[in-house]
Design a protein around this motif. Structure first.
Motif, PDB file in Angstrom:
ATOM      1  N   VAL A  88     -21.712  16.034  31.785  1.00  0.00           N
ATOM      2  CA  VAL A  88     -21.464  17.159  30.980  1.00  0.00           C
ATOM      3  C   VAL A  88     -20.805  16.624  29.620  1.00  0.00           C
ATOM      4  O   VAL A  88     -19.563  16.086  29.873  1.00  0.00           O
ATOM      5  N   VAL A  89     -21.330  16.813  28.576  1.00  0.00           N
ATOM      6  CA  VAL A  89     -20.775  16.481  27.310  1.00  0.00           C
ATOM      7  C   VAL A  89     -20.308  17.437  26.432  1.00  0.00           C
ATOM      8  O   VAL A  89     -21.156  18.084  25.845  1.00  0.00           O
ATOM      9  N   HIS A  90     -18.927  17.808  26.212  1.00  0.00           N
ATOM     10  CA  HIS A  90     -18.752  18.994  25.295  1.00  0.00           C
ATOM     11  C   HIS A  90     -18.604  18.421  23.934  1.00  0.00           C
ATOM     12  O   HIS A  90     -17.953  17.742  23.614  1.00  0.00           O
TER      13      HIS A  90
ATOM     14  N   VAL B 128     -22.810  22.220  24.227  1.00  0.00           N
ATOM     15  CA  VAL B 128     -22.403  21.220  25.337  1.00  0.00           C
ATOM     16  C   VAL B 128     -23.915  20.421  25.740  1.00  0.00           C
ATOM     17  O   VAL B 128     -24.827  21.193  25.645  1.00  0.00           O
ATOM     18  N   THR B 129     -23.695  19.254  26.023  1.00  0.00           N
ATOM     19  CA  THR B 129     -25.114  18.521  26.396  1.00  0.00           C
ATOM     20  C   THR B 129     -24.829  18.358  27.925  1.00  0.00           C
ATOM     21  O   THR B 129     -24.026  17.945  28.264  1.00  0.00           O
TER      22      THR B 129
ATOM     23  N   GLN C 299     -26.639  15.979  30.785  1.00  0.00           N
ATOM     24  CA  GLN C 299     -27.518  14.850  30.875  1.00  0.00           C
ATOM     25  C   GLN C 299     -27.739  14.729  32.372  1.00  0.00           C
ATOM     26  O   GLN C 299     -26.875  14.739  33.332  1.00  0.00           O
TER      27      GLN C 299
ATOM     28  N   TYR D 190     -29.257  21.548  26.415  1.00  0.00           N
ATOM     29  CA  TYR D 190     -28.200  21.861  25.486  1.00  0.00           C
ATOM     30  C   TYR D 190     -27.973  23.419  25.597  1.00  0.00           C
ATOM     31  O   TYR D 190     -28.819  24.325  25.615  1.00  0.00           O
TER      32      TYR D 190
END
Lengths: 514, 477
Positions: free
Chosen positions: B207-209, B214-215, B217, B228
């Motif tokens: 989880v990329v904030h 937020v993405t 993957q 997204y």
């Protein structure tokens, strides 16, 4: 302090609504800069390098805050900012600290036999006040690297950051670490209008990084005043992948080279030539790797690719993709925005591209990966050189001899072999292009010396000795000089001995009056 | 598919599905991700082995680091609600008061939670088990309780119509009669009708904030894929949600992450009777302990049983002795002690990125278990059991905590807006936010909290949550 007061006068806090630097202010800046340059002449290199040391310390301690500013203004992923901007600058500082002394020291040059007894020297002197115009893609790295090189050489620096990424107040804060540095660098905010006003003030040299279009304008204005200009412009860099490579590694390398900073690097990979035998597999690998990417910005360091910094650049990317699509290119990933109203373009893999498409003709400066097929070494050299640009390239092959052979034949300023954009990773290597990619070099010894003017000095002693080439010119001297030429430039084991004898006669002759 | 979603929900269990329902009902664009597969009542696995393998993480064999506790969690569309018993009790004042004290969150009181319970219950068909439902195992349970003067009550279960002749134990592998009120039969179909998109077999890796979105993957059916969302709701349960946040590398800023893990550890005791009990027949669970002393002592006694694979795991040893144990499967009655555990466990990542679960028992927890087990022994003795065996294996079905709710980043992970501290686009309303063990089956309260979270999200987005009544009126009109 000049910069901060000027800043408050000319630019409000809101960087979007930025004002130009007025004509009066630019005049004042250059007047102040001239005084600063004068002060700098009396300083030693060691003193100036002190500022670099303090800066390294300051940047290291405040890196997260600096990255906050960079990522906010550029939409970069945090890791892009850390690695390419911060680390890049610190590497360059470190290089300056270790190498500037040697490179900027007076250089002894050997003196020929005809000038026996004299000494020859080169002094590397500052130019005076130089103008640095920085781009928006690496606003921290390119700006600071250029400013520091100029300053270390003893120049006063007028710096115009891009109006798109002014990072207002950031540089002022950095330069605060050292009073001399603070008094020697002048920041002028504004657009091309400000740039014109600054050039009108006749800087000793202009260092411009940016587009070819703006580069030409600057050059035209500078020509009238005979101001030398270093231009670092765009590129259409090729990656050439031979079929003997480790496909996984080469694909990951090319992917990064094409997408780091969302493709907004002058030396981004913009054309990927893959040899027949591995073409399909390479495209497949790229496609899989692209699907693993994390697009985001304002992250904590775990996003791969950030956003585009400006809408007009995004428009170029969209136009190129639309054009390629219309002309028959296949779009295997991406091909559009992440969503409306956001400057994020998805990493886009294109095949079946050809020279009729804009994506092959113009610089993209965005996250596109056009992949082309080639069969032979000669073919790919010819194909990939057939572009107006010539900044850098990468060649990928297990065969080191072939890679080097190809590297020598590429018309560009830098080649990474079995790696990508890596010449820039060594601050000791000069950076710059050829053809429409510009000229002049940044970084390395060559780059540093670009901020100096060499002064040649020949030292003789005070004596009664009259030089034979001084007046009067007599028939006897003429004959002896003629014999000296014959002796010096005719192959013979006695050449030097003969010349010495003639020289002695000439010296005797020189003592006589007509 | 559209790339940017209003909301992406990771997980499809009691939290994710309820959120999906209320968000889509209000017109939001919602994508739901589920690591497991999508089954229907008609396609659920036919036996215990396949059910473990196909509906649970790691085949239902997640172990604590000391291998003393077995954790079971669903990996299937509908999450834990597919494999649980659907016992739906509200929390009592004891549980909520403890939460309010621990978390400093004011809405943990019945007066505030009531409307959330009401709302989710209005979507569920609830049934109080009747005497007619009892199997022999339940009868023995009641008999034992009455002989020892202990209080018991009928269970409240989510079921619509189980029909006749059902052996309910199979519904632990997915109810084939569309009766058990799992998410698949309740909130999910409603949400899908309102436009919920579901990607099953999507396992989120990271989880990329970011500033604007937020993405996520991950891998969809094994292929890498990024998604997204403007807001991402982690509803992957205590283990899944905590693992994702640990992978996001926020632990340094959120020291409470991975702490406060609780699991209501359970000890099963088997009583062997001469006559066949056939605990696996009929309704699986009908009654529960309501003795107020048990609440004070920190445990419940459950009227349960298990399939042959699970039962065989309970018995240490092998060979003839084990064979003899399993031969008497039909003669087994079973009562389980579920402890309201006080000692918090921790969840961490190994160097390889695998989840490491530490769940020690405090002396107090052991005392609670021992006291409970002693009463179970007393019950079976009173009932004339020939032999009584308490399994040394602890089983944990209620996985809670790891991302505790609270007011400060120094000792909690999410705030009362269900927002991860410092990561405003990341929300959690599943059991991972529990500040401690409630001692009551958590499923209904997870739903209620998720209803509250949906309200919070919609209020932020400026959308009034549409109620089921207004929706009905619309449909009628």
């Amino acid at each position: 302090m000049s910069t901060s007061t000027r800043k408050s006068k000319t630019a409000p806090d809101d960087f979007v609504a930025m004002l130009e630097t007025s004509e009066a202010d630019t005049k004042q800046i250059f007047a102040d800069a001239a005084k600063a340059a004068e002060r700098l002449r009396k300083t030693t290199l060691a003193t100036r390098l002190e500022a670099v040391k303090k800066l390294v310390d300051h940047i290291t301690r405040n890196k997260e805050e600096i990255i906050d500013v960079i990522t906010r203004e550029t939409r970069k992923s945090r890791s892009d900012a850390l690695i390419s901007e911060l680390l890049g600058v610190l590497d360059n500082c470190e290089w300056l600290l270790h190498n500037a002394k040697k490179i900027l020291a007076d250089k002894k040059v050997s003196t020929p036999i005809t000038l026996l007894g004299k000494k020859s020297r080169i002094y590397h002197e500052p130019l005076g006040t130089v103008l640095v115009i920085a781009p928006w893609n690496y606003p921290f790295h390119i700006g600071l690297t250029s400013i520091l090189a100029a300053y270390v050489c003893g120049n006063a620096v007028v710096f115009k950051p891009s109006e798109i990424t002014p990072m207002q107040g950031l540089f002022e804060k950095l330069f605060n670490v050292d009073p001399l540095l603070e008094q020697s660098v002048f920041i002028a905010y504004g657009t091309g209008v400000t740039a014109q006003r600054l050039i009108d003030q006749h800087p000793a040299k202009i260092f411009f990084t940016g587009s070819a279009r703006t580069g030409k304008k600057i050059l035209a204005q500078a020509a009238d005043k005979l101001i030398p200009v270093d231009l670092e412009l765009g590129g259409k860099d090729q990656a050439i992948i031979f079929d003997d490579v480790n496909i996984q590694r080469a694909a990951k390398g090319v992917l990064w080279g094409a997408l780091t900073n969302a493709g907004q690097s002058c030396s981004s990979v913009e054309r990927i030539y893959v040899q027949d035998g591995i073409y399909d597999q390479f495209v497949q690998t790229l496609q899989t790797e692209i699907r693993k990417l994390v697009v985001n910005a304002g992250d904590t360091g775990n996003a791969d690719m950030g956003g585009m910094t400006v809408d007009f650049q995004l428009d170029i990317v969209r136009k190129q993709v639309d054009d390629a699509r219309a002309k028959g290119a296949r779009i295997l990933t991406g091909g559009d925005l992440l969503c409306d109203n956001e400057l994020f373009y998805m990493p886009t893999l294109l095949t079946h591209v050809d020279d009729s498409m804009l994506v092959m003709q113009q610089e993209t400066f965005g996250p596109l990966l056009p992949v082309l097929r080639f069969s032979s070494e000669d073919e790919v050299i010819q194909l990939s050189n057939a572009t107006e640009f010539g900044l850098s390239a990468s060649v990928w092959s297990k065969d080191a001899a072939r890679a080097e052979r190809v590297a020598r034949q590429l018309e560009c300023g830098a080649v990474s072999i079995n790696n990508v954009m890596l010449t820039e990773g060594n601050p000791g290597l000069p950076f710059g292009g050829t053809k429409a990619s510009g000229y002049g070099r940044q970084k390395g010894a060559e780059g540093l010396l670009g901020y100096t003017r060499s002064k040649s000095v020949l030292i003789d002693g005070d004596s009664a000795k009259i030089e034979p080439n001084w007046y009067p010119y007599t028939q006897q001297k003429y004959n002896l000089f003629s014999q000296l030429i014959d002796a010096l430039f005719t192959a013979s084991p006695w050449r030097l001995l003969k010349a010495a004898l003639i020289g002695m006669k000439l010296e005797a002759e020189a003592k006589k009056e007509r | 598919m559209k790339r940017m979603h209003d909301y992406i929900i990771v997980g499809s269990g009691a939290s994710g599905s309820v959120l999906a329902h209320y968000l889509t009902q209000a017109g939001a664009d919602v994508l739901m991700l589920e690591a497991g597969k999508r089954f229907t009542a008609a396609t659920f696995p036919q036996n215990e082995m396949d059910a473990n393998a196909q509906l649970m993480w790691n085949g239902g064999m997640d172990m604590s680091r000391d291998a003393a506790t077995l954790f079971i969690r669903g990996k299937v569309l509908g999450g834990g609600t597919i494999i649980n018993q659907c016992l739906l009790d509200r929390f009592d004042d004891v549980a909520l008061d403890d939460w309010r004290t621990a978390a400093g969150i004011d809405f943990f009181r019945n007066r505030d939670m009531e409307r959330h319970y009401d709302a989710v219950e209005s979507n569920l068909s609830l049934h109080y088990m009747e005497k007619a439902d009892w199997n022999r195992n339940a009868e023995l349970y009641v008999e034992g309780f009455e002989k020892l003067g202990l209080e018991w009550a009928p269970l409240r279960r989510g079921q619509s119509d189980c029909g006749k002749g059902n052996d309910c134990i199979v519904c632990l592998g997915g109810c084939p009669r569309k009766s058990k009120q799992s998410m698949l039969e309740t909130f999910l179909p409603k949400a899908e009708k309102n436009g919920l998109k579901i990607l099953s077999e999507f396992e989120v890796a990271e989880v990329v904030h970011g500033q604007q979105f937020v993405t996520l993957q991950g891998r969809h059916q094994g292929h890498p894929h990024s998604l997204y969302g403007r807001q991402v709701i982690l509803a992957a349960g205590a283990l899944g949600t905590t693992q994702l946040l640990l992978k996001a590398g926020v632990q340094k800023r959120l020291p409470a992450l991975g702490r406060n893990f609780h699991c209501h550890p359970q000890w099963m005791t088997v009583g062997f009777f001469d006559e066949p009990v056939d605990s696996h027949k009929g309704a699986f669970q009908s009654v529960k302990s309501t003795d107020p002393r048990f609440r004070d002592w920190g445990f419940k006694l459950e009227n349960v049983f298990a399939g042959p694979i699970a039962m065989s795991l309970l018995k240490p040893g092998y060979g003839f002795e084990h064979q003899r144990f399993m031969q008497r499967y039909r003669n087994m009655a079973c009562i389980e002690v579920a402890v309201r555990d006080q000692a918090a466990g921790t969840l961490a990542l190994s160097n390889k990125g695998r989840l490491v679960i530490d769940k020690p028992l405090s002396d107090g927890d052991r005392q609670r278990a021992n006291r409970g087990n002693q009463i179970v022994h007393d019950i079976f003795s009173t009932l004339g059991a020939r032999e009584i065996m308490t399994s040394p294996i602890q089983i944990a079905l209620h996985l809670m905590g790891g991302c505790s709710i609270g007011t400060r980043a120094s000792d909690s992970v999410v705030n009362e807006q269900f927002q991860v501290h410092g990561l405003p686009r990341l929300r959690i309303a599943d059991s991972s936010i529990f500040p401690n063990a409630p001692g009551i089956n958590p499923s209904l309260s997870i739903m209620a909290l998720s209803h509250r979270a949906a309200e919070t999200l919609l209020a932020e987005a400026g959308i009034a949550p549409s109620t089921s009544t207004t929706r009905k009126q619309e449909q009628q009109a």
